[in-house]
Design a protein around this motif. Structure first.
Motif, mmCIF file in Angstrom:
data_model
loop_
_atom_site.group_PDB
_atom_site.id
_atom_site.type_symbol
_atom_site.label_atom_id
_atom_site.label_comp_id
_atom_site.label_asym_id
_atom_site.label_seq_id
_atom_site.Cartn_x
_atom_site.Cartn_y
_atom_site.Cartn_z
ATOM 1 N N ASP A 11 6.648 4.284 -11.526
ATOM 2 C CA ASP A 11 6.996 3.958 -10.144
ATOM 3 C C ASP A 11 6.400 2.590 -9.799
ATOM 4 O O ASP A 11 5.687 1.990 -10.613
ATOM 5 N N THR A 12 6.706 2.100 -8.593
ATOM 6 C CA THR A 12 6.294 0.740 -8.231
ATOM 7 C C THR A 12 4.785 0.562 -8.359
ATOM 8 O O THR A 12 4.308 -0.524 -8.671
ATOM 9 N N ASP A 13 4.048 1.638 -8.105
ATOM 10 C CA ASP A 13 2.593 1.545 -8.217
ATOM 11 C C ASP A 13 2.083 1.780 -9.634
ATOM 12 O O ASP A 13 0.873 1.865 -9.849
ATOM 13 N N GLY A 14 3.005 1.925 -10.564
ATOM 14 C CA GLY A 14 2.609 2.035 -11.969
ATOM 15 C C GLY A 14 2.384 3.449 -12.475
ATOM 16 O O GLY A 14 2.069 3.639 -13.646
ATOM 17 N N TRP A 15 2.578 4.451 -11.594
ATOM 18 C CA TRP A 15 2.277 5.834 -11.999
ATOM 19 C C TRP A 15 3.421 6.480 -12.772
ATOM 20 O O TRP A 15 4.590 6.192 -12.503
ATOM 21 N N VAL A 16 3.046 7.376 -13.685
ATOM 22 C CA VAL A 16 4.026 8.242 -14.339
ATOM 23 C C VAL A 16 3.405 9.633 -14.445
ATOM 24 O O VAL A 16 2.182 9.766 -14.605
ATOM 25 N N ASP A 17 4.238 10.666 -14.356
ATOM 26 C CA ASP A 17 3.755 12.044 -14.531
ATOM 27 C C ASP A 17 3.236 12.215 -15.949
ATOM 28 O O ASP A 17 3.922 11.844 -16.916
ATOM 29 N N ILE A 18 2.060 12.787 -16.055
ATOM 30 C CA ILE A 18 1.463 12.963 -17.383
ATOM 31 C C ILE A 18 2.332 13.872 -18.252
ATOM 32 O O ILE A 18 2.517 13.617 -19.442
ATOM 33 N N ASP A 19 2.919 14.897 -17.666
ATOM 34 C CA ASP A 19 3.787 15.794 -18.452
ATOM 35 C C ASP A 19 4.977 15.041 -19.040
ATOM 36 O O ASP A 19 5.337 15.240 -20.203
ATOM 37 N N THR A 20 5.580 14.168 -18.224
ATOM 38 C CA THR A 20 6.723 13.373 -18.711
ATOM 39 C C THR A 20 6.262 12.426 -19.821
ATOM 40 O O THR A 20 6.927 12.282 -20.852
ATOM 41 N N LEU A 21 5.130 11.778 -19.585
ATOM 42 C CA LEU A 21 4.587 10.848 -20.586
ATOM 43 C C LEU A 21 4.374 11.569 -21.918
ATOM 44 O O LEU A 21 4.775 11.071 -22.980
ATOM 45 N N ILE A 22 3.782 12.768 -21.850
ATOM 46 C CA ILE A 22 3.494 13.513 -23.080
ATOM 47 C C ILE A 22 4.789 13.902 -23.792
ATOM 48 O O ILE A 22 4.940 13.674 -24.999
ATOM 49 N N SER A 23 5.739 14.430 -23.042
ATOM 50 C CA SER A 23 6.957 14.891 -23.735
ATOM 51 C C SER A 23 7.745 13.712 -24.302
ATOM 52 O O SER A 23 8.260 13.786 -25.418
ATOM 53 N N GLN A 24 7.789 12.595 -23.564
ATOM 54 C CA GLN A 24 8.533 11.434 -24.079
ATOM 55 C C GLN A 24 7.807 10.789 -25.266
ATOM 56 O O GLN A 24 8.440 10.342 -26.216
ATOM 57 N N ALA A 25 6.472 10.747 -25.206
ATOM 58 C CA ALA A 25 5.718 10.196 -26.335
ATOM 59 C C ALA A 25 5.975 11.047 -27.577
ATOM 60 O O ALA A 25 6.258 10.519 -28.658
ATOM 61 N N ASN A 26 5.906 12.362 -27.409
ATOM 62 C CA ASN A 26 6.113 13.243 -28.559
ATOM 63 C C ASN A 26 7.520 13.101 -29.128
ATOM 64 O O ASN A 26 7.708 13.080 -30.352
ATOM 65 N N LEU A 27 8.486 12.934 -28.231
ATOM 66 C CA LEU A 27 9.869 12.722 -28.687
ATOM 67 C C LEU A 27 9.993 11.453 -29.530
ATOM 68 O O LEU A 27 10.851 11.349 -30.397
ATOM 69 N N HIS A 28 9.139 10.464 -29.233
ATOM 70 C CA HIS A 28 9.202 9.190 -29.949
ATOM 71 C C HIS A 28 8.122 9.082 -31.035
ATOM 72 O O HIS A 28 7.726 7.986 -31.419
ATOM 73 N N GLY A 29 7.626 10.242 -31.486
ATOM 74 C CA GLY A 29 6.765 10.245 -32.670
ATOM 75 C C GLY A 29 5.309 9.919 -32.413
ATOM 76 O O GLY A 29 4.558 9.647 -33.350
ATOM 77 N N GLU A 30 4.871 9.911 -31.150
ATOM 78 C CA GLU A 30 3.460 9.633 -30.849
ATOM 79 C C GLU A 30 2.853 10.929 -30.318
ATOM 80 O O GLU A 30 3.143 11.328 -29.197
ATOM 81 N N SER A 31 2.050 11.599 -31.142
ATOM 82 C CA SER A 31 1.585 12.911 -30.684
ATOM 83 C C SER A 31 0.468 12.733 -29.666
ATOM 84 O O SER A 31 -0.527 12.053 -29.902
ATOM 85 N N LEU A 32 0.702 13.311 -28.511
ATOM 86 C CA LEU A 32 -0.165 13.104 -27.364
ATOM 87 C C LEU A 32 -0.362 14.456 -26.689
ATOM 88 O O LEU A 32 0.568 15.261 -26.642
ATOM 89 N N THR A 33 -1.559 14.701 -26.211
ATOM 90 C CA THR A 33 -1.807 15.924 -25.442
ATOM 91 C C THR A 33 -2.559 15.548 -24.173
ATOM 92 O O THR A 33 -3.144 14.463 -24.083
ATOM 93 N N ARG A 34 -2.572 16.450 -23.235
ATOM 94 C CA ARG A 34 -3.303 16.244 -21.981
ATOM 95 C C ARG A 34 -4.793 16.007 -22.284
ATOM 96 O O ARG A 34 -5.428 15.140 -21.701
ATOM 97 N N ASP A 35 -5.317 16.776 -23.227
ATOM 98 C CA ASP A 35 -6.730 16.667 -23.563
ATOM 99 C C ASP A 35 -7.053 15.269 -24.119
ATOM 100 O O ASP A 35 -8.046 14.635 -23.719
ATOM 101 N N LEU A 36 -6.203 14.773 -25.013
ATOM 102 C CA LEU A 36 -6.440 13.431 -25.574
ATOM 103 C C LEU A 36 -6.372 12.368 -24.478
ATOM 104 O O LEU A 36 -7.196 11.445 -24.428
ATOM 105 N N ILE A 37 -5.387 12.505 -23.593
ATOM 106 C CA ILE A 37 -5.249 11.530 -22.505
ATOM 107 C C ILE A 37 -6.516 11.538 -21.631
ATOM 108 O O ILE A 37 -7.056 10.485 -21.290
ATOM 109 N N GLU A 38 -6.997 12.726 -21.329
ATOM 110 C CA GLU A 38 -8.200 12.802 -20.488
ATOM 111 C C GLU A 38 -9.406 12.194 -21.185
ATOM 112 O O GLU A 38 -10.225 11.517 -20.561
ATOM 113 N N GLN A 39 -9.495 12.413 -22.491
ATOM 114 C CA GLN A 39 -10.609 11.806 -23.246
ATOM 115 C C GLN A 39 -10.519 10.285 -23.209
ATOM 116 O O GLN A 39 -11.528 9.599 -23.077
#
Ligand code: HQG
Length: 181
Positions: A28-56
């Protein structure tokens, strides 16, 4: 930070600052993205990501590059954007008398002529202290630090902003406000 977290930080910098379209997300204009969307799209594109890793990454990142929204559902990069999707409404702040910019010796002549320009990013990035600026400059080569007469600029109407992670931002710095040692 571990190598894995470092790689994730690089990946997040890439998609949250520069190329969200690389994994087909929209910021969005302020730069935010839903973490769930980010995770699912990253995984779809071969970058394995989890909520726990993002928080770390958010917690351990040396420069606090990423911010978690208050409700914990979204993430954004604190600064450094080049993508046209984002135009963060940073709050204007009064800067200290001086701020510092770290660059490499090979850029000095050009900076003396043109002042500091934002280039691909949306803002020129400035540091509160010389030590941090030296580290920023080192990324580009032999570092050199230039002092910016920030308060004088501000008094003359130039705007300054402070990102969530303490990096100062301004649109450009004309050369008359630069002080070289
Ligand atoms: C230079 C990092 C020639 C400028 C850092 C810099 C920061 C000119 C380079 C953030 C110029 C741009 C941003 C002119 C400016 N002629 N060169 N007129 N005006 N330059 O990477 O400030 O680790 O876009 O001196 O810590 O180095 O990614 O900007 O050398 O906060 O989180 O053009 O990136 O954070 O380089 O770094 P950059 P920067 P991260």
């Amino acid at each position: 930070m571990s190598k894995d977290l470092n790689n994730i930080s690089k990946f997040l910098s890439y998609v949250l600052r520069h190329q969200p379209e690389a994994i087909n997300i929209r910021l969005d204009t302020d730069g935010w993205v839903d973490i769930d969307t980010l995770i699912s799209q990253a995984n779809l594109h071969g970058e394995s990501l989890t909520r726990d890793l993002i928080e770390q990454v958010i917690k351990t990142n040396d420069k606090k590059r990423f911010t978690l929204s208050e409700d914990g559902l979204k993430i954004r990069a604190a600064q450094g954007h080049s993508t046209a999707q984002v135009e963060i409404n940073y709050i204007k702040q009064i800067p200290p008398q001086y701020l510092y910019h770290g660059t490499a010796t090979r850029f000095v002549d050009s900076i003396k002529q043109q002042g500091l320009i934002a280039g691909d990013r949306h803002y020129v990035h400035l540091s509160l202290d010389e030590k941090t600026a030296t580290m920023v400059g080192q990324r580009h080569g032999k570092p050199v630090v230039v002092k910016i007469k920030a308060q004088l600029m501000n008094q003359l109407g130039y705007k300054f902003y402070l990102a969530d992670n303490g990096v100062w931002l301004t649109n450009s710095v004309p050369s008359e406000f630069l002080a070289w040692d």
